[in-house]
Design an enzyme around this catalytic site. Structure first.
Site, PDB file in Angstrom:
ATOM      1  N   TYR A 133       8.118   0.083  -1.858  1.00  0.00           N
ATOM      2  CA  TYR A 133       7.443  -0.573  -2.992  1.00  0.00           C
ATOM      3  C   TYR A 133       6.785   0.430  -3.932  1.00  0.00           C
ATOM      4  CZ  TYR A 133       3.079  -0.238  -0.201  1.00  0.00           C
ATOM      5  OH  TYR A 133       2.017   0.207   0.533  1.00  0.00           O
ATOM      6  N   GLU A 134       6.670   1.682  -3.486  1.00  0.00           N
ATOM      7  CA  GLU A 134       6.122   2.711  -4.378  1.00  0.00           C
ATOM      8  C   GLU A 134       7.188   3.252  -5.324  1.00  0.00           C
ATOM      9  OE1 GLU A 134       2.820   4.528  -1.242  1.00  0.00           O
ATOM     10  OE2 GLU A 134       4.916   5.080  -1.085  1.00  0.00           O
TER      11      GLU A 134
ATOM     12  N   HIS B 137      -3.495   6.243   2.361  1.00  0.00           N
ATOM     13  CA  HIS B 137      -2.452   7.149   2.849  1.00  0.00           C
ATOM     14  C   HIS B 137      -2.745   8.553   2.339  1.00  0.00           C
ATOM     15  CE1 HIS B 137       0.208   4.016   4.442  1.00  0.00           C
ATOM     16  NE2 HIS B 137      -0.333   3.296   3.497  1.00  0.00           N
TER      17      HIS B 137
ATOM     18  N   ALA C 135       0.455  -1.987   9.769  1.00  0.00           N
ATOM     19  CA  ALA C 135      -0.372  -3.192   9.700  1.00  0.00           C
ATOM     20  C   ALA C 135       0.557  -4.339   9.318  1.00  0.00           C
ATOM     21  CB  ALA C 135      -1.460  -3.029   8.653  1.00  0.00           C
TER      22      ALA C 135
ATOM     23  N   SER D  42      -1.235   2.377   7.307  1.00  0.00           N
ATOM     24  CA  SER D  42      -2.407   2.168   6.458  1.00  0.00           C
ATOM     25  C   SER D  42      -3.692   2.163   7.276  1.00  0.00           C
ATOM     26  CB  SER D  42      -2.319   0.805   5.764  1.00  0.00           C
ATOM     27  OG  SER D  42      -1.110   0.653   5.095  1.00  0.00           O
TER      28      SER D  42
ATOM     29  N   ASN E 218      -4.135  -9.931   9.169  1.00  0.00           N
ATOM     30  CA  ASN E 218      -4.385 -11.212   8.487  1.00  0.00           C
ATOM     31  C   ASN E 218      -3.349 -12.225   8.942  1.00  0.00           C
ATOM     32  OD1 ASN E 218      -2.616  -9.305   6.852  1.00  0.00           O
ATOM     33  ND2 ASN E 218      -2.143 -11.240   5.852  1.00  0.00           N
TER      34      ASN E 218
ATOM     35  N   HIS F  91       6.680   4.331   1.056  1.00  0.00           N
ATOM     36  CA  HIS F  91       7.032   2.907   1.010  1.00  0.00           C
ATOM     37  C   HIS F  91       8.043   2.671  -0.108  1.00  0.00           C
ATOM     38  CE1 HIS F  91       2.965   2.858   2.825  1.00  0.00           C
ATOM     39  NE2 HIS F  91       3.431   1.855   3.519  1.00  0.00           N
TER      40      HIS F  91
ATOM     41  N   HIS G  54      -4.647  -5.521  -0.122  1.00  0.00           N
ATOM     42  CA  HIS G  54      -4.457  -4.191   0.470  1.00  0.00           C
ATOM     43  C   HIS G  54      -5.795  -3.664   0.992  1.00  0.00           C
ATOM     44  CE1 HIS G  54      -2.509  -0.423   1.264  1.00  0.00           C
ATOM     45  NE2 HIS G  54      -3.346   0.235   0.476  1.00  0.00           N
TER      46      HIS G  54
ATOM     47  N   MET H  47       5.530  -4.279   5.242  1.00  0.00           N
ATOM     48  CA  MET H  47       6.290  -3.654   4.154  1.00  0.00           C
ATOM     49  C   MET H  47       6.748  -2.239   4.506  1.00  0.00           C
ATOM     50  SD  MET H  47       3.682  -4.770   1.119  1.00  0.00           S
ATOM     51  CE  MET H  47       2.932  -6.405   1.092  1.00  0.00           C
ATOM     52  N   SER H  48       6.909  -1.953   5.786  1.00  0.00           N
ATOM     53  CA  SER H  48       7.250  -0.567   6.164  1.00  0.00           C
ATOM     54  C   SER H  48       8.026  -0.556   7.467  1.00  0.00           C
ATOM     55  CB  SER H  48       5.958   0.246   6.327  1.00  0.00           C
ATOM     56  OG  SER H  48       5.236  -0.193   7.469  1.00  0.00           O
TER      57      SER H  48
HETATM   58  N1  HPA Z   1       2.344  -9.248   4.504  1.00  0.00           N
HETATM   59  C1  HPA Z   1       3.012  -8.091   4.315  1.00  0.00           C
HETATM   60  N2  HPA Z   1       2.527  -6.917   4.693  1.00  0.00           N
HETATM   61  C2  HPA Z   1       1.330  -6.911   5.301  1.00  0.00           C
HETATM   62  C3  HPA Z   1       0.587  -8.085   5.520  1.00  0.00           C
HETATM   63  C4  HPA Z   1       1.130  -9.316   5.091  1.00  0.00           C
HETATM   64  O1  HPA Z   1       0.529 -10.407   5.255  1.00  0.00           O
HETATM   65  N3  HPA Z   1      -0.567  -7.708   6.130  1.00  0.00           N
HETATM   66  C5  HPA Z   1      -0.510  -6.355   6.289  1.00  0.00           C
HETATM   67  N4  HPA Z   1       0.629  -5.863   5.787  1.00  0.00           N
END
Ligand code: HPA
Length: 262
Positions: free
Chosen positions: A78-79, A54, A106, A22, A228, A76, A237, A204-205
């Site tokens: 989740y998509e 993306h 990320a 991302s 974060n 992903h 996101h 998530m990847s």
């Molecule tokens: N959780 C899951 N996926 C992420 C996060 C998070 O805090 N930050 C960036 N991708």
């Protein structure tokens, strides 16, 4: 894969495949003599779901002097993609001759000392996505059905990444990445659970790709930007993308130093 070869892919004998997570798209501009194709024009590629950030394009060319395949945009779970579709970029990288894959992403920090903006070399992972791209057998042609995952993240590449950080003036932390399905971010209770399971960061990847890459015999290197502290009430996101975008030059400097040794 035939359509890619017909379009000239593999021409430069790419050694490395780089998956841009991302917000990392800017690195694609560093490719010399690029030629590219949109994922939707590649036979067998599932239609991209179009998650913001993306762009979904495969580029071949010399990245800092190394013949490289740059996958801008990933699939992903989740998509709504099937698990086996998460392996498709690794199949292509392998089929076009790459021997090393660099997976970028990320993540949210779990370990106390990690802060937004930190770079984390993935030394191991915990797969909590509830899926595996190899399940169903024969779905990833050429892949071992039961690959070993000890040492999945290549120790030599890990050391090279840390040294590349030193050269680029960046501290590279080492840690364990936990992959969850998403797309919701984690609750504080889930973050505490992940911490107890040994995770340093969560995302998530990446893990499906690392599994597929190992099954295909590719060397794997993973680099994560901490965007974060996980479990916050402001996780978004958009925030992830902004952080990745803002940190892209630092990220590129580290990768450039890494590529000098590849
Ligand atoms: N959780 C899951 N996926 C992420 C996060 C998070 O805090 N930050 C960036 N991708």
């Amino acid at each position: 894969m035939a359509c890619l070869r017909d379009a000239g892919f593999g021409r430069d004998r790419p050694r490395v495949a780089l998956i841009l997570g991302s917000g990392w798209g800017a690195i694609e501009r560093e490719v010399q003599d690029p030629f590219d194709i949109r994922y939707e024009d590649i036979d067998g590629f599932p239609p991209p779901a179009g998650t913001a950030g993306h762009e979904c394009r495969l580029t071949e060319g010399a990245l800092w002097g190394v013949p490289t395949l740059v996958f801008r945009g990933r699939y992903h779970a989740y998509e709504g993609h099937e698990a086996r579709d998460l392996a498709i970029q690794m199949r292509i990288a392998h089929a076009l001759g790459a021997s090393t894959v660099i997976l970028t992403n990320a993540s949210g920090a779990i370990r106390e000392d990690l802060q937004p903006g930190d770079l984390l070399a993935i030394r191991d992972h915990v797969n909590l996505m509830g899926l595996n791209p190899l399940a169903g057998f024969e779905r990833v042609p050429g892949a071992k059905p039961f690959p070993a995952m000890g040492g999945a993240y290549d120790a030599e590449l890990l050391d090279m990444l840390v040294q590349a950080g030193e050269q680029a003036g960046e501290t590279i932390h080492r840690g364990v990445y936990a992959a969850v399905l998403g797309p919701s971010f984690e609750t504080p209770a889930e973050v505490e659970m992940l911490r107890r399971l040994g995770a340093d960061a969560v995302g998530m990847s990446t893990v499906p790709e690392a599994i597929a890459a190992r099954a295909l015999g590719l060397r794997v290197c993973g680099l994560s930007l901490v965007t974060n502290r996980a479990g916050g009430s402001e996780d978004s996101h958009e925030g992830t993308l902004k952080s990745a975008h803002d940190n892209a030059p630092r990220f590129a400097n580290v990768l450039k130093a890494l590529f000098a040794g590849l």
